[in-house]
Design an enzyme around this catalytic site. Sequence first.
Site, PDB file in Angstrom:
ATOM      1  N   TYR A  49       0.848  -1.200   0.000  1.00 10.44           N
ATOM      2  CA  TYR A  49       0.000   0.000   0.000  1.00 10.44           C
ATOM      3  C   TYR A  49       0.876   1.239   0.000  1.00 10.44           C
ATOM      4  O   TYR A  49       1.814   1.323   0.781  1.00 10.44           O
ATOM      5  CB  TYR A  49      -0.914   0.012   1.233  1.00 10.44           C
ATOM      6  CG  TYR A  49      -2.369  -0.037   0.811  1.00 10.44           C
ATOM      7  CD1 TYR A  49      -2.920   1.019   0.095  1.00 10.44           C
ATOM      8  CD2 TYR A  49      -3.172  -1.144   1.093  1.00 10.44           C
ATOM      9  CE1 TYR A  49      -4.238   0.976  -0.331  1.00 10.44           C
ATOM     10  CE2 TYR A  49      -4.493  -1.196   0.672  1.00 10.44           C
ATOM     11  CZ  TYR A  49      -5.010  -0.134  -0.036  1.00 10.44           C
ATOM     12  OH  TYR A  49      -6.311  -0.183  -0.467  1.00 10.44           O
ATOM     13  N   GLU A  73      -0.521   4.791  -0.589  1.00  7.78           N
ATOM     14  CA  GLU A  73      -1.336   5.985  -0.849  1.00  7.78           C
ATOM     15  C   GLU A  73      -0.483   7.234  -0.698  1.00  7.78           C
ATOM     16  O   GLU A  73       0.307   7.348   0.247  1.00  7.78           O
ATOM     17  CB  GLU A  73      -2.518   6.047   0.127  1.00  7.78           C
ATOM     18  CG  GLU A  73      -3.645   5.123  -0.291  1.00  7.78           C
ATOM     19  CD  GLU A  73      -4.833   5.173   0.659  1.00  7.78           C
ATOM     20  OE1 GLU A  73      -4.767   5.891   1.678  1.00  7.78           O
ATOM     21  OE2 GLU A  73      -5.820   4.478   0.387  1.00  7.78           O
ATOM     22  N   ASP A  96      -5.530  13.775 -25.658  1.00 10.98           N
ATOM     23  CA  ASP A  96      -5.540  12.391 -25.178  1.00 10.98           C
ATOM     24  C   ASP A  96      -4.877  11.556 -26.272  1.00 10.98           C
ATOM     25  O   ASP A  96      -5.466  11.299 -27.316  1.00 10.98           O
ATOM     26  CB  ASP A  96      -6.998  11.962 -24.956  1.00 10.98           C
ATOM     27  CG  ASP A  96      -7.138  10.489 -24.619  1.00 10.98           C
ATOM     28  OD1 ASP A  96      -6.116   9.770 -24.604  1.00 10.98           O
ATOM     29  OD2 ASP A  96      -8.280  10.061 -24.371  1.00 10.98           O
ATOM     30  N   THR A 108      -2.921   6.246 -22.345  1.00 11.26           N
ATOM     31  CA  THR A 108      -2.861   4.904 -21.771  1.00 11.26           C
ATOM     32  C   THR A 108      -1.417   4.447 -21.920  1.00 11.26           C
ATOM     33  O   THR A 108      -0.628   5.052 -22.649  1.00 11.26           O
ATOM     34  CB  THR A 108      -3.746   3.910 -22.547  1.00 11.26           C
ATOM     35  OG1 THR A 108      -3.321   3.910 -23.922  1.00 11.26           O
ATOM     36  CG2 THR A 108      -5.206   4.280 -22.478  1.00 11.26           C
ATOM     37  N   LYS A 138      -1.281   0.558 -25.092  1.00 10.42           N
ATOM     38  CA  LYS A 138      -1.547   0.495 -26.533  1.00 10.42           C
ATOM     39  C   LYS A 138      -0.212   0.552 -27.280  1.00 10.42           C
ATOM     40  O   LYS A 138       0.574  -0.361 -27.118  1.00 10.42           O
ATOM     41  CB  LYS A 138      -2.546   1.582 -26.910  1.00 10.42           C
ATOM     42  CG  LYS A 138      -3.900   1.363 -26.195  1.00 10.42           C
ATOM     43  CD  LYS A 138      -4.955   2.411 -26.492  1.00 10.42           C
ATOM     44  CE  LYS A 138      -6.222   2.121 -25.687  1.00 10.42           C
ATOM     45  NZ  LYS A 138      -7.240   3.186 -25.830  1.00 10.42           N
ATOM     46  N   ARG A 168      -1.389  -2.331 -18.577  1.00 10.07           N
ATOM     47  CA  ARG A 168      -2.690  -1.674 -18.664  1.00 10.07           C
ATOM     48  C   ARG A 168      -2.735  -0.527 -17.649  1.00 10.07           C
ATOM     49  O   ARG A 168      -2.624  -0.748 -16.448  1.00 10.07           O
ATOM     50  CB  ARG A 168      -3.766  -2.705 -18.329  1.00 10.07           C
ATOM     51  CG  ARG A 168      -5.170  -2.364 -18.752  1.00 10.07           C
ATOM     52  CD  ARG A 168      -5.983  -3.622 -18.931  1.00 10.07           C
ATOM     53  NE  ARG A 168      -5.623  -4.237 -20.195  1.00 10.07           N
ATOM     54  CZ  ARG A 168      -6.080  -3.838 -21.380  1.00 10.07           C
ATOM     55  NH1 ARG A 168      -6.962  -2.857 -21.459  1.00 10.07           N
ATOM     56  NH2 ARG A 168      -5.681  -4.421 -22.482  1.00 10.07           N
TER      57      ARG A 168
HETATM   58  C1  PLP Z   1      -8.299   3.543 -25.065  1.00  7.45           C
HETATM   59  C2  PLP Z   1      -8.582   4.980 -24.898  1.00  7.45           C
HETATM   60  C3  PLP Z   1      -8.876   5.525 -23.631  1.00  7.45           C
HETATM   61  C4  PLP Z   1      -9.236   4.718 -22.406  1.00  7.45           C
HETATM   62  O1  PLP Z   1      -8.415   3.804 -21.940  1.00  7.45           O
HETATM   63  P1  PLP Z   1      -8.906   2.727 -20.859  1.00  7.45           P
HETATM   64  O2  PLP Z   1      -7.596   2.317 -20.263  1.00  7.45           O
HETATM   65  O3  PLP Z   1      -9.587   1.659 -21.624  1.00  7.45           O
HETATM   66  O4  PLP Z   1      -9.780   3.396 -19.875  1.00  7.45           O
HETATM   67  C5  PLP Z   1      -9.000   6.901 -23.521  1.00  7.45           C
HETATM   68  N1  PLP Z   1      -8.872   7.686 -24.594  1.00  7.45           N
HETATM   69  C6  PLP Z   1      -8.625   7.200 -25.826  1.00  7.45           C
HETATM   70  C7  PLP Z   1      -8.504   8.154 -26.972  1.00  7.45           C
HETATM   71  C8  PLP Z   1      -8.484   5.833 -26.021  1.00  7.45           C
HETATM   72  O5  PLP Z   1      -8.295   5.360 -27.249  1.00  7.45           O
END
Ligand code: PLP
Length: 415
Positions: free
Chosen positions: A52, A54, A198, A224, A227, A233
Amino acid sequence: MYEHVKKIDKELYASLEKEVNRQEHNIELIASENFASLGVMEMQGSILTNKYAEGYPNKRYYGGCKYIDEIETLAIERIKKLFNAKYANVQPHSGSSANMAAIRSLINKGDKILGMSLDSGGHLTHGYRLSFSGQDYESYSYGVNIETGLIDYEEVSRIAKEIKPKLIICGASAYPRAISFKKFKEIADSVNAYLMADIAHIAGLVVTNNHENPLPYCDIVTSTTHKTLRGPRGGIILTNNEEIYKKVNRNVFPGIQGGPLMHVIGAKAIMAYEDSLPSYKTYIDQVIKNAKAMANEFIKLGYKVVSNGTDNHLLLVDVYNTLGISGKEVENLLESINITLNKNTIPGEKLPPMEASGVRIGTPAMTTRGFKEEEFIKVVHYIDKAIKNRNNESLLNEIKEEVLILTSRFPLFKN
Ligand SMILES: *Cc1c(COP(=O)(O)O)cnc(C)c1O
């Protein structure tokens, strides 16, 4: 693999084994997926899950965080360097929680936001009505030009001037072309709005200079890590502004999360190391070459490809307006011959979203397994042949055999 689980939990192992085999013997074309490295997997499976922690490095609510602090600091420093960012928060459990904390750090509940619409390739968290982002804020959207498939910056500017949003969100989940953060910045400035990018999908391309870096133009950048970055993840939040950084930290913890996933943060640290190596640049270059090769081959075969090609790791093929078959049908058909992808709406979509006219195809995962242009061109031909002979059971079986031979030449789990 997973000998211990096999020994102690046969029921769970039975499903796990099937998923191992599925990943091993399928051609994975889902644009948001990848295969994490052994280093990332080791960190995610490590004893760091026990701790933990936090709070943040040197400001924890628990004892025993000396080494945890070293690890989180390493992750922060490496990720800052990777993106050329002044500040980084590496604790978001996912891309969506990163976005929630980021938006809360810039505006108040009820404020207006302007993001890309879901059916044009945007993400749920950019203002979709069933997401927190559509419920907590007054959300508006921009799309893409139906003819070109491209973001029309003049149109975005017109909508922004009309709506006067407090925050503009750019970045997408299904947009095959480069995004001009510079142009978005000009639009945001013209209406005095914050700008957030994003880059969940294209972060890997940003790191290797294959795509413009949004940091010089944006108040906040989120991503993220699972990807194109090929890490665990999770999510990250970046900014060059100290005041915003302080708000981000408060909004992640205690705002929306409790204890950080330290095993995942450890995996983010090793991801950042791996992504700084020349071999990662070579990998991303190949991801893009492979996507272009696929787009060209589909076009040669007469398919409509949204925006006529791609600048990044993904392409959108309009199967409905090419051959009169829906994206959903193609998704199901290809699953039966071990090719995995997802249906996707196309600009000017006329079918319901659950049917969709297109499919989204990404090259990051199979490029990790070693596929180059030659293999991806083969895959295009498998897809084309399968769609055109969808009622010919024996031919579909033949294609599936070829898929199995191809995947066995590029083993995922080498034991
Ligand atoms: C995949 C994605 C997310 C969200 O990711 P999660 O880990 O699935 O919550 C946010 N924004 C964009 C543009 C994405 O392609």
